[in-house]
Design a protein around this motif. Structure first.
Motif, mmCIF file in Angstrom:
data_model
loop_
_atom_site.group_PDB
_atom_site.id
_atom_site.type_symbol
_atom_site.label_atom_id
_atom_site.label_comp_id
_atom_site.label_asym_id
_atom_site.label_seq_id
_atom_site.Cartn_x
_atom_site.Cartn_y
_atom_site.Cartn_z
ATOM 1 N N THR A 30 7.987 -4.406 -11.040
ATOM 2 C CA THR A 30 7.679 -3.630 -9.838
ATOM 3 C C THR A 30 8.629 -2.455 -9.694
ATOM 4 N N LEU A 31 9.904 -2.709 -9.997
ATOM 5 C CA LEU A 31 10.923 -1.666 -9.929
ATOM 6 C C LEU A 31 10.597 -0.514 -10.869
ATOM 7 N N LEU A 32 10.138 -0.827 -12.064
ATOM 8 C CA LEU A 32 9.821 0.210 -13.043
ATOM 9 C C LEU A 32 8.645 1.068 -12.606
ATOM 10 N N PHE A 33 7.641 0.442 -11.982
ATOM 11 C CA PHE A 33 6.470 1.196 -11.534
ATOM 12 C C PHE A 33 6.797 2.086 -10.335
ATOM 13 N N LYS A 34 7.882 1.768 -9.626
ATOM 14 C CA LYS A 34 8.281 2.558 -8.454
ATOM 15 C C LYS A 34 9.614 3.260 -8.701
ATOM 16 N N ARG A 35 9.880 3.606 -9.955
ATOM 17 C CA ARG A 35 11.217 4.094 -10.306
ATOM 18 C C ARG A 35 11.558 5.453 -9.712
ATOM 19 N N LYS A 298 -1.582 -5.489 11.089
ATOM 20 C CA LYS A 298 -0.823 -5.262 9.854
ATOM 21 C C LYS A 298 -0.863 -6.497 8.973
ATOM 22 N N ILE A 299 -0.828 -6.275 7.656
ATOM 23 C CA ILE A 299 -0.840 -7.376 6.708
ATOM 24 C C ILE A 299 0.393 -8.245 6.901
ATOM 25 N N ALA A 300 0.231 -9.556 6.769
ATOM 26 C CA ALA A 300 1.348 -10.502 6.912
ATOM 27 C C ALA A 300 1.358 -11.441 5.718
ATOM 28 N N ILE A 301 2.560 -11.811 5.288
ATOM 29 C CA ILE A 301 2.722 -12.669 4.119
ATOM 30 C C ILE A 301 3.627 -13.839 4.474
ATOM 31 N N ALA A 302 3.211 -15.031 4.109
ATOM 32 C CA ALA A 302 4.010 -16.243 4.326
ATOM 33 C C ALA A 302 4.382 -16.828 2.967
ATOM 34 N N VAL A 322 -2.381 -12.637 4.677
ATOM 35 C CA VAL A 322 -3.399 -12.412 5.709
ATOM 36 C C VAL A 322 -3.594 -10.909 5.865
ATOM 37 N N ILE A 323 -4.836 -10.467 5.642
ATOM 38 C CA ILE A 323 -5.156 -9.034 5.683
ATOM 39 C C ILE A 323 -6.087 -8.765 6.857
ATOM 40 N N PRO A 324 -5.788 -7.748 7.660
ATOM 41 C CA PRO A 324 -6.711 -7.407 8.747
ATOM 42 C C PRO A 324 -7.973 -6.746 8.207
ATOM 43 N N LEU A 325 -9.100 -7.104 8.755
ATOM 44 C CA LEU A 325 -10.365 -6.441 8.439
ATOM 45 C C LEU A 325 -10.669 -5.478 9.582
ATOM 46 N N LEU A 348 1.222 -8.849 -7.994
ATOM 47 C CA LEU A 348 -0.133 -8.490 -8.393
ATOM 48 C C LEU A 348 -1.152 -9.019 -7.387
ATOM 49 N N MET A 349 -0.906 -10.235 -6.888
ATOM 50 C CA MET A 349 -1.812 -10.821 -5.906
ATOM 51 C C MET A 349 -1.732 -10.082 -4.574
ATOM 52 N N LYS A 350 -0.531 -9.597 -4.219
ATOM 53 C CA LYS A 350 -0.393 -8.818 -2.993
ATOM 54 C C LYS A 350 -1.200 -7.534 -3.084
ATOM 55 N N SER A 351 -1.100 -6.853 -4.231
ATOM 56 C CA SER A 351 -1.856 -5.615 -4.432
ATOM 57 C C SER A 351 -3.357 -5.881 -4.377
ATOM 58 N N LEU A 352 -3.771 -6.979 -4.990
ATOM 59 C CA LEU A 352 -5.188 -7.352 -4.965
ATOM 60 C C LEU A 352 -5.654 -7.575 -3.537
ATOM 61 N N ALA A 353 -4.845 -8.301 -2.757
ATOM 62 C CA ALA A 353 -5.222 -8.599 -1.372
ATOM 63 C C ALA A 353 -5.371 -7.328 -0.548
ATOM 64 N N GLU A 354 -4.429 -6.396 -0.714
ATOM 65 C CA GLU A 354 -4.506 -5.140 0.033
ATOM 66 C C GLU A 354 -5.763 -4.362 -0.349
#
Length: 584
Positions: A30-35, A298-302, A322-325, A348-354
Motif C-alpha cells: 500500500t505504501l508503494l502505491f501511495k509513495r 461515512k464508511i466504517a470498518i471493524a 459497512v458502506i453507505p448506499l 484489497l477488500m477495503k478498496s473493493l467495498a468502496e
C-alpha cells in the motif's frame, strides 16, 4: 578478490531476503502505491535507512589487502575500509521514492558509515552518499512511467553507475592516491557487479510483486463488472426486501466473504451467510456499526468482534466493512461485508467495498431516474414538455453503464445529470413558462450527457445577457433548438460542428438565436418546418411543430418563430417572444 566476491554475495543475499519479506507485507505494498504522499515518503525513508544501516553493519572489513573476519561491524580502525551494500540500499531508495527519499537515506547512511571509523577522511562518505541519493532519485523519476517503477535492467545500470561514483570518492579521499588506488583495485569489481546485480534482483522482486497485485486487481475488476451487471436489474427497483435478498446472494458469490447484509435506513432487508440465525430480515438494524454509518454517511470498518457491535454473544462475525448506499445526497441504506476471520479484511477488500458502494449507489440513483420516467408514463402527460426522446434516454443509460467499468465517479456524475434532466422534464410538464435560468440548467444536463457520448464532436457556445436569466420562456424551447441542430445540421460530419446560442433583449422582445455551421436547409424545407409532421431519416419534426404551436398559443402575434439558411453555410433558428419577468 574471489574471497571478497563470495562474502559480498552473502551480504547482497541478506538484503534481497529482507526485500522479499518486506514487499510481501500488505502495508508496504500500500505504501508503494501511495509513495507520492508526504506520509509515505517518511515511511520509505525509515525503511531504507534501516536497510542502509544494516548494509554498513554487515560490511566486510579490509585492512591493507587482507579481509578481516567479523559478523557485525560497529566500529573499524582508522587504517581499515569496508566493502558493503550501502550503495545498493541508497540507489534503490532513490529509484523507488525519488530524490527526497534518496537524499535523506544517503545522508543517514553516510553519517552512520562515517561514525563507523576511518578518521577524518571518512567524512567523504556523507557527501558521496547524498550525491548517490540525489542522482538515483532523479534517474528514478526519469525512468518511471505510468506510476510504475523503473525496470530491473535500467535499475541495475543506475546502481552500477552509483557504485562507480562511490569508487571515485574512495580513490581520491582514502589516504594517499596510491592507497586509494590499491583499495579500489581490490573492491571495485565485486562491489560494482554485485550491487548492480542486487539492485536488479531487488527491483525484479518489487516489480513482480506489484504486478501480481495489479493482476489480482484486474481479475477483481472483471468480477466486479460481472457483479455490477447482475445486480443492476435489482437495484434499479430500489432497496426492497425481496430484491435485496437476491442481491446479497450475488454479492457473496463474487466476493467470497463470510456474510453479506443490506439494510435500509432502519431495518435489515437481507442477510446471507454467517450469522443469519439472528441477523434476520425485517428486524431493526442491530449493530452499532451500522447505526453509525446511517448517521454519518461515512464508511466504517471493524477489525474485531467488539467493534462489529452485534449484541448476540454467539455471533461468529469478527470483522466488517459497512458502506453507505447513497441516493444523491441522502443515505438510502447500507451494504455490509462481514468476515469470520479478521485477517481476511485486507486493503484489497477495503478498496473493493468502496468501489461496490459507489457502483450500487449509482444503480440506486439510476433506479430513481427510471421511476421518474415511469411516473411520467403513468401520468400520460402528452404535451411537448413531457416528451422524452427514448433514444436519448437509452443511449444515456448505455453510456453510463459502459462508463461504470472505467470511471465509476464520472458515471455517478452523469447519473445525477440524467436525474436533473428528468426532474426538469417533470417540472416543465406542469408549467407553461419557466425562467430562462431553469431552462439553461436543463440544457446543461442534456449537453453533458450528449457530449459524453460524442466527445469533441460538437462545440456549443453561449452568449447570454445576464438580465435575461429571469425572463420567462416556454419549457424546453432552447433545448429543442439545440437538439435539432445536433441531430439534423451536420449530417454525418464528425468534426468542426459548431452551434452558437445567443440570448438577448431587443425592443421589448426576448430573442433566442441558435445558429450552426452545418449543411444548411433548402428553401422548400424551410417552408415546411413547424407546419406539421415531416418525413426524415432521423426524426419527424414533431418537436419543432409542437414548439411553434405553443409559441402561437402563448403569445399570439407577439411571438415569432423563424428559420433561415445562412449564406456562409448552416442554418439559423430565431425565436422572438415578449419579455415577461416573474419572481420564481
Amino acid at each position: 578478490m574471489i574471497e571478497l566476491f563470495i562474502m559480498m554475495m552473502e551480504r547482497v543475499g541478506l538484503i534481497i531476503l529482507l526485500a522479499y519479506l518486506l514487499v510481501n507485507l500488505d502495508d508496504f505494498k500500500t505504501l508503494l502505491f501511495k509513495r507520492e504522499m508526504y506520509q509515505s515518503k517518511i515511511k520509505l525513508i525509515v525503511f531504507f535507512c534501516v536497510f542502509a544501516i544494516i548494509s554498513n553493519l554487515t560490511g566486510i572489513e579490509i585492512s591493507g589487502d587482507k579481509i578481516m573476519q567479523s559478523n557485525v561491524l560497529t566500529h573499524i580502525s582508522n587504517e581499515a575500509a569496508i566493502a558493503n551494500t550501502r550503495t545498493l540500499a541508497i540507489s534503490v531508495s532513490g529509484l523507488v521514492g525519488g530524490p527526497v527519499v534518496g537524499v535523506m537515506v544517503g545522508f543517514v547512511a553516510g553519517i552512520h558509515r562515517a561514525f563507523q571509523g576511518t578518521g577524518i577522511t571518512g567524512l567523504f562518505y556523507i557527501p558521496s552518499s547524498i550525491l548517490i541519493g540525489i542522482l538515483s532519485g532523479l534517474f528514478g523519476q526519469l525512468l518511471t512511467k505510468k506510476n510504475l517503477f523503473p525496470n530491473p535492467f535500467h535499475s541495475g545500470l543506475v546502481s552500477a553507475l552509483m557504485e562507480m561514483i562511490q569508487m571515485l570518492f574512495v580513490l581520491f579521499f582514502t589516504g594517499s592516491l596510491a592507497e586509494g588506488f590499491a583499495l579500489v583495485k581490490l573492491i571495485s569489481i565485486p562491489m560494482v557487479l554485485l550491487n548492480s546485480v542486487g539492485t536488479f534482483i531487488f527491483m525484479s522482486i518489487l516489480n513482480s510483486t506489484l504486478n501480481q497485485v495489479e493482476e489480482a486487481k484486474a481479475i477483481q475488476t472483471h468480477d466486479v463488472l460481472e457483479l455490477a451487471a447482475k445486480t443492476l436489474p435489482y437495484f434499479r427497483k430500489g432497496l426492497e426486501p425481496g430484491t435485496s435478498q437476491d442481491v446479497a446472494k450475488i454479492i457473496q458469490h463474487y466476493t467470497k466473504v463470510s456474510a453479506i447484509s443490506i439494510t435500509d435506513n432502519s431495518k435489515i432487508l437481507a442477510h446471507v451467510g454467517a450469522g443469519s440465525d439472528h441477523h434476520i430480515p425485517e428486524k431493526d438494524v442491530i449493530t452499532e456499526l451500522s447505526k453509525e454509518v446511517l448517521q454519518t454517511g461515512k464508511i466504517a470498518i471493524a477489525y474485531n468482534k467488539t467493534s462489529v457491535g452485534c449484541t448476540e454473544k454467539t455471533c461468529p462475525l469478527s470483522a466488517a466493512i459497512v458502506i453507505p448506499l447513497m441516493n444523491k445526497e441522502n443515505i438510502a441504506g447500507t451494504l455490509k461485508l462481514y468476515f469470520t476471520d479478521s485477517r481476511d479484511l485486507t486493503e484489497l477488500m477495503k478498496s473493493l467495498a468502496e468501489g461496490l458502494g459507489t457502483i450500487f449507489s449509482s444503480q440506486i440513483e439510476l433506479g430513481e431516474a427510471e421511476i421518474q420516467t415511469q411516473l411520467l408514463k403513468e401520468a400520460e402527460i402528452k404535451s411537448l414538455q413531457s416528451q422524452v426522446n427514448p433514444h436519448f434516454f437509452f443511449n444515456s443509460i448505455n453510456t453510463i453503464s459502459a462508463l461504470m467499468r472505467k470511471d465509476s465517479e464520472k458515471a455517478r456524475e452523469l447519473l445525477l445529470q440524467l436525474s436533473q434532466y428528468f426532474r426538469s422534464n417533470l417540472k416543465g410538464a406542469a408549467e407553461t413558462l419557466v425562467p430562462l435560468e431553469q431552462e439553461l440548467a436543463q440544457v446543461d444536463a442534456y449537453l453533458i450527457l450528449e457530449q459524453t457520448r460524442f466527445p469533441d464532436k460538437y462545440e456549443v457556445t453561449f452568449d447570454i445577457q445576464p438580465e435575461t436569466l429571469n425572463v420567462s420562456i416556454p419549457p424546453f424551447a432552447l433545448q429543442i433548438l439545440i437538439e435539432n441542430a445536433i441531430k439534423h445540421a451536420f449530417d454525418k460530419r464528425k468534426q468542426n460542428n459548431q452551434i452558437q446560442v445567443s440570448i438577448y433583449t431587443d425592443a421589448e422582445k426576448l430573442k433566442i438565436d441558435v445558429r450552426d455551421n452545418g449543411t444548411g436547409i433548402t428553401d422548400e424545407r424551410i417552408l415546411q418546418i413547424g407546419q406539421g409532421v415531416l418525413h426524415s431519416e432521423v426524426g419527424s419534426g414533431t418537436a419543432l411543430y409542437n414548439l411553434v404551436r405553443r409559441i402561437d398559443s402563448l403569445f399570439g402575434e407577439k411571438g415569432k418563430f423563424d428559420v433561415y439558411s445562412r449564406p456562409e453555410g448552416g442554418s439559423q433558428f430565431l425565436i422572438s417572444i415578449p419579455i415577461i419577468r416573474e419572481e420564481f
